[in-house]
Scaffold this active site. Structure first.
Site, PDB file in Angstrom:
ATOM      1  N   CYS A 172     -22.653 -20.976  -3.264  1.00  0.00           N
ATOM      2  CA  CYS A 172     -21.478 -21.424  -4.127  1.00  0.00           C
ATOM      3  C   CYS A 172     -21.654 -20.298  -5.428  1.00  0.00           C
ATOM      4  CB  CYS A 172     -21.980 -22.757  -4.982  1.00  0.00           C
ATOM      5  SG  CYS A 172     -23.732 -23.021  -5.080  1.00  0.00           S
TER       6      CYS A 172
ATOM      7  N   HIS B 212     -21.142 -24.216 -12.160  1.00  0.00           N
ATOM      8  CA  HIS B 212     -22.132 -23.019 -12.486  1.00  0.00           C
ATOM      9  C   HIS B 212     -21.128 -21.814 -13.212  1.00  0.00           C
ATOM     10  CE1 HIS B 212     -24.577 -24.788  -9.356  1.00  0.00           C
ATOM     11  NE2 HIS B 212     -24.697 -23.712  -8.683  1.00  0.00           N
TER      12      HIS B 212
END
Ligand code: NAP
Ligand code: 3JN
Length: 338
Positions: free
Chosen positions: A132, A244
């Site tokens: 990711c 994130h």
């Protein structure tokens, strides 16, 4: 009627698996039959897909009969063991784990960056989804690289607990509640308390002192964007549930002004420019959560080098960082190759 595809989701009960189902539905993916697979623990549970209640089955080597596309997100060990069985049964695997990412016969794909690599699925029947943290970084850096040739990347990440799965989401919620009520917090998932804390460790440590997560960013970026790009990473777990964030410094071969970078990013696929510092507008995890776009802002010249820029890049780790990227790959696969 256009063709429908039978899809298996391996790890359907997990944090990524749940997003896989949402993405397939939201994007109107032409699903014929859907098979939901997980461990023995979850077999017999029911999950909803497109208004239908579907029974979760235990993952076995015989799970893939009649399946066209298998989306794996049940950890590397399951991918390593079961992708070959899925391929043998005739499915193409799109794998979210690190098991196959660095295999030279497996394409590592971010559709906004290297969609042409998907053609390489024929070698092993597997396509790998990057980590990711890598995905959101390369989505944002690709247009800058095309314009000015990135030579070096220095990245520090601020990663949400959902990157570790459902148990970590519970750990942050429970620890925060306990601590706010004056009770001690127990840590089971992470080596230290995560609530009201930052942990400069994601995954285990390698012999060179970096964590596996940091080395994934280094090696995957090279495989996707080209071996000439040198990357160094520090990955940090922060007490955020979803999304994130990354502080990214790049050095380029050619000078790129802030205005030029903004123009390029405004036009870039998958990117949303959020960069109005005067109005305190910049990418934030709470805005990226639940969205598919990679948000980019805080674009500044790095005044310490000749050709450098600093950026702040944020995306939903479970969506663009995992499920959305996998479903985008599946869309290209069915449109061009199946
Ligand atoms: P999670 O919430 O902990 O879910 C894990 C899933 O794997 C559950 O469905 C679990 O089933 C299943 N599973 C575990 N052991 C299994 C077994 N022996 N046989 C069959 N299924 C098994 O974790 P997650 O966040 O969804 O992540 C799952 C995996 O996706 C990670 O391990 C990683 O490889 C990958 N991932 C990739 C990215 C990325 O950056 N691309 C991001 C996050 C995760 P039960 O519910 O039955 O235990
Ligand atoms: O920690 C994160 O924010 C992302 C985690 C990803 C992850 C978690 C467990 C196993 C991975 C991955 O995608 O690299 C793996 C793995 O498959 O190695």
């Amino acid at each position: 009627m256009s063709r429908l595809f039978n899809v298996a989701i391996v790890g359907a009960t997990g944090a990524v698996g749940a997003q896989m189902m949402e993405c397939l539905d939201e994007r109107d993916f032409p699903v014929g039959k859907i098979k939901l697979l997980a461990s023995k623990r979850s077999a017999g549970e029911f999950l909803e897909f497109r208004g239908e209640s579907i029974e979760v089955e235990e993952l076995t080597h015989d799970s893939f009969k009649g399946i066209d596309i298998a989306l794996f997100s049940a950890g590397g060990a399951r991918s390593e063991e079961f992708c070959p069985s899925a391929v043998k049964a005739g499915a193409v695997c799109i794998d979210n784990s690190s098991a196959w990412r660095m295999d030279e016969d497996v394409p590592l794909v971010v559709p906004e960056v290297n969609p042409e690599a998907i053609a390489g699925f024929r070698k092993k029947g597997i396509i790998a989804n990057p980590n990711c943290s890598t995905i959101q970084m390369v989505v944002a850096l690709k247009p800058l690289h095309d314009a000015a040739a990135i030579k070096r990347i220095v990245v520090s990440t601020y990663q949400a607990v959902s990157g570790t799965g459902n148990k970590a989401i519970d750990e942050l919620r429970i620890q925060a509640g306990e601590l706010l009520n004056g009770r001690p917090a127990e840590n089971k998932v992470y080596p230290h308390q995560i609530a009201f804390n930052c942990l400069p460790q994601i995954d285990s440590f390698c012999d060179n002192g970096y964590t596996k997560e940091e080395m994934k960013m280094v090696n995957e970026t090279k495989k996707i964007m080209g071996a000439a790009i040198k990357t160094t990473a520090t990955c940090v777990r922060v007490p955020v549930f979803f999304g994130h964030s990354e502080s990214v410094n790049i050095e380029t071969g050619k000078k790129l002004t802030v205005a030029e970078a903004r123009t390029l990013l405004k036009a870039a696929p998958g990117v949303e420019l959020v960069d109005d510092p005067e109005e305190s507008e910049y990418p934030m995890a709470i805005d990226a959560a639940g969205e598919d776009a990679t948000l980019v802002g805080r674009i500044r010249e790095d005044e310490s080098v000749e050709n450098g820029l600093n950026l702040w890049i944020v995306a939903d780790n479970l969506r663009k960082g995992a499920a959305t990227n996998a479903v985008q790959i599946a869309e290209i696969l069915i449109e061009k190759y199946l």
